[in-house]
Structure formats: structure tokens, C-alpha cells
Design a protein around this motif. Structure first.
Motif: not given
Length: 289
Positions: A216, A218, A229-230, A233, A238, A248-249, A253, A259
Motif C-alpha cells: 500500500l 498513501t 481506511c482504518v 480494514c 491499517r 502503512e499496515a 494485512c 481500504c
């Protein structure tokens, strides 16, 4: 959803690929399932541990796939993961499982997949039906004692079609069935609970998450920190990067990309493979979920 259904059909179409079980794919799909087409990595690792051999092929293949796409197979292709997603859609009270439970799967990987089989070696009953039910083997491994996917796909079909097997079923078989019911029940109230807490394959593939080419990304200038996004998940892994904190995670993940699909800002969140974008968030109104 379409991809998960396609993988479910592909990994359970033995009549189309009777020689497919030589291929070890990182999904939890029982090797002993009558219609299974691929070899289960956990069952295969356990089998090698029982005979005290190093599974170079399995380690190499899983390592290669892990470096390439991380835990994407967990999020997109695993039949048991798809089943959990379906069960979680049942409208009922939901439970947020504490993150401390995530460590259990690593203990299961070390103890029941590797250590105990390696220490005690082959059990006296090693036929496929004996292994999936746990009957008369005395085996102390994940497949014989725990695996709910093996119970669902292997044990239940065997018991349903074999009267003698049902007649001789002992507490080991019924305890595995009871555990399967508990796992499926937990999946109704806690999203992807088995993947997060009890799946040794998830623990194994998580080892490559930090070096995976699929990851991922951002764009901090476009991200509004809405935390959407959190919230969506499924494994609660996330993180939204802020400043120098670029994580990112966590290793939990499964790269399902929920997300990315739920991000409201165009280009704020994306999935990249070797630095090239393969999925990018699109701007849309929040009501268009």
C-alpha cells in the motif's frame, strides 16, 4: 468476491486437474478434500516435519510468492477466508477481537506444524482419512488436532460417506468438529478471526510482508485523515502514515484492498507492485458506498 468464488472453484475442481496436488499454493484448502486440486502448505510442511526432511520446494515456492505479493492470497484466493467473509455478513452482535490474539497463530505454526511433528515423527496411522479425522494416529500436529478447513472439507465428507468411519469415530474426531463449529461461530461475530488468530499459514506468509513487492502507498498530501481506511480494514491492521511515520499496515494485512476501494479521495491511497500502481482510490461521495 468474484475472484474469491473463482479461486474456490479452481482449488476444488479435482475432476478438471487430477494431477494438481503437486502444486503447493498459499491457501488453506485441505489436501485430503475429495475435490481439492492443490496441496495445502501447512499439511505439506507437517508431512515433511514428520519424516524429518527439509521441504526445499515448499519453502522456495512460498517464499517467492510471499516476496511477490505478500499475503494477497489470504485476501483474494483462500476459500476459508471467503467463507469467513460470508459468515461475517450475518446480522448479529459483533466483537472486536483484541490484537493480542494475533500472536496465537505464530505459536501454532512453531509448535503444531513444525516442532511436535519434528520431535515425535511419523504416527502409526498415516492414511489421509486417518490424518484428517485424527483417528488412531496419536498424531500431535495441526492437521490432526485443529485445522477447521480440513474438518470441513475432508473429515465431514469422509464421515458422511463412510459408515464404518462414523461408527469408529472417537473423541478426537468429535473434538475437531466441535472446534470447527466454534471457529465458524467466531467468524460470525469477529471479522477474519481465524485468519488473525489461528491460521499458521497466515503466520508463515506474514514473514514476507515487510519485503513484499505488492504494498500500500498513501499520498500524504491528498490524504484527509478521515480514517475510513482504518475502519473498513478486515484485520484491523491499517495505519495512516503521518510525517516520518510511513508504516502503512502491520504484517496482518491480507492486501484485500478494501481500504483502497473505500477511500474517498482520488489518488490518496493506492496499491503498488514493484513501484507501479495496480489499484488507485477514486474520488466519490461518501454516500456511494
Amino acid at each position: 468476491m468474484p475472484v474469491q468464488l473463482l479461486s474456490l472453484a479452481a482449488f476444488n475442481s479435482y475432476f478438471l486437474s487430477p494431477g494438481g496436488k503437486a502444486l503447493c499454493i498459499p491457501v488453506l484448502n485441505c489436501y485430503s478434500c475429495p475435490v481439492g486440486t492443490v496441496a495445502c502448505p501447512i499439511g505439506s510442511l507437517t508431512a515433511f516435519a514428520l519424516v524429518r526432511r527439509i521441504p526445499f520446494y515448499i519453502i522456495g515456492l512460498l517464499g517467492l510468492l510471499g516476496v511477490a505479493v505478500g499475503r494477497a492470497f489470504c485476501g483474494w484466493a483462500c476459500p476459508f477466508g471467503w467463507l469467513q467473509d460470508m459468515l461475517y455478513r450475518i446480522r448479529t452482535w459483533k466483537w472486536r477481537m483484541p490484537k493480542a490474539f494475533n500472536a496465537l497463530k505464530y505459536a501454532l505454526l512453531v509448535v503444531l506444524v513444525l516442532a511436535l511433528p519434528l520431535i515425535f515423527g511419523s504416527a502409526k496411522g498415516t492414511t489421509p482419512n486417518a490424518r484428517i479425522t485424527g483417528e488412531q494416529t496419536g498424531a500431535l500436529d495441526y492437521c490432526s488436532l485443529v485445522c477447521p478447513a480440513g474438518t470441513l472439507e475432508g473429515s465431514l465428507p469422509y464421515l458422511a460417506t463412510d459408515a464404518e468411519g462414523r461408527a469408529h469415530a472417537s473423541y478426537r474426531t468429535w473434538s475437531k468438529i466441535g472446534l470447527m463449529v466454534l471457529v465458524l461461530g467466531l467468524a460470525v461475530i469477529a471479522r477474519r478471526s481465524f485468519c488473525r488468530a489461528l491460521c499458521p499459514l497466515g503466520a508463515l506468509m506474514a514473514l514476507t510482508s515487510g519485503i513484499s513487492l505488492l504494498r500500500l502507498r498513501t499520498d500524504q498530501e491528498k490524504c484527509t485523515r478521515c480514517m475510513r481506511c482504518v475502519k473498513v480494514c478486515p484485520t484491523e491492521c491499517r495505519h495512516v502514515p503521518v510525517g516520518e511515520k510511513r508504516k502503512e499496515a502491520t504484517a496482518e494485512c491480507v492486501l484485500c484492498l478494501d481500504c483502497v476501494r473505500n477511500c474517498l479521495e482520488e489518488g490518496a491511497l493506492s496499491a503498488t507492485l514493484a513501484g507501479r500502481a495496480v489499484s488507485v482510490s477514486e474520488r466519490r461521495a461518501e454516500k456511494d458506498e
